[in-house]
Design a protein around this motif. Structure first.
Motif: not given
Length: 284
Positions: A134, A138, A149-150
């Motif tokens: 993650r 980012r 988005a992860c």
């Protein structure tokens, strides 16, 4: 090199007889060296700017490329912290490749579940790797490499610890007890059965604690002592039901037994030498 925080590829480091450092950068485009001064932070900032300008992301962008690029650009830290960072990057790339190294645009939650199932580092460290991914994600968003988005979400630490403890305790439970934790059995479970399972779990916990202490893993003992039947009922989706019952717990930290054995060998050797010396000086 105390003033060097880490050595990114392409950053040239030279040290003279006075132990002062000079930095230069290999420019990929011109093939020339570019002077970068004597301050590491300034040299790293200059190197990072050049790396952003010259690094070309592949058209079929895969997750392993993101991890590798992030690791090369951000291997900060010193001593143990840098070793941990490098090891996590290595483990993460290995694990991603085992699940097929998906494209960044195709990574999804199913890949995360496959990642957890094939992981060989335990639930707690597995979640640490998920958090590391993650972090990479980012960074990739900030660099404009992805606008998604992860899709991976790390479990909280307590939940990961519970799953690790369950997997340990389950190795000391008979197969008929493990069968009771399969999905669909809990709803029809009578109070008498719950009581029987609770006793079995308590006995398995005692056996697991004994082996962990012998193996030099007291760090897991407090969590094991909190283990109860409800943990098994709450985490039926873990690998518990597929474990072989009465299996020997294989740990990488079998230190105490080994140390005691080595001490015994040393004491035996010392006693033998002492007895030999006594005979040598026993003149009749």
């Amino acid at each position: 090199m105390r003033s060097v925080k880490f050595h990114p590829p392409g950053l040239i480091i030279r040290v003279n007889a006075c132990k002062t450092y000079r930095y230069a950068i290999h420019d990929r485009e011109s093939g020339q060296e570019v002077h970068a001064g004597t301050n590491w932070d300034a040299a790293y900032t200059q190197w990072l700017t050049m790396r952003r300008r010259t690094a070309t992301a592949p058209q079929a962008l895969r997750v392993s490329w993101l991890i590798t690029e992030f690791g090369e650009r951000h291997g900060r830290g010193a001593g143990k912290a840098r070793v941990v960072f490098s090891r996590e990057m290595h483990l993460l790339i290995q694990a991603i490749q085992k699940i097929g190294d998906p494209l960044v645009e195709e990574l999804n939650e199913a890949h995360c579940q496959a990642f957890r199932l094939q992981s060989q580092v335990g639930p707690v460290r597995t979640e640490t790797l998920v958090r590391r991914l993650r972090q990479v994600w980012r960074w990739a968003g900030d660099e404009g490499l992805t606008n998604r988005a992860c899709p991976w979400v790390a479990r909280v630490q307590d939940q990961a610890i519970q799953i690790e403890v369950i997997d340990i305790v389950a190795r000391f439970l008979p197969k008929d007890i493990l069968d009771e934790f399969r999905p669909g059995r809990v709803e029809e479970m009578e109070e008498r059965v719950r009581s029987h399972l609770s006793i079995a779990v308590s006995l398995a916990v005692r056996r697991a604690i004994g082996q962990l202490l012998r193996a030099g893993r007291p760090d897991l003992v407090p969590a094991l002592r909190r283990c109860e039947l409800q943990w098994f009922l709450d985490h039926q989706s873990s690998k518990t039901a597929d474990l072989s019952p009465d299996g020997e717990l294989q740990l990488d930290h079998d230190r105490i037994t080994r140390v005691l054995e080595l001490r015994r060998i040393v004491r035996t050797g010392q006693r033998t030498v002492s007895e030999a010396n006594s005979r040598d000086f026993n003149v009749e």
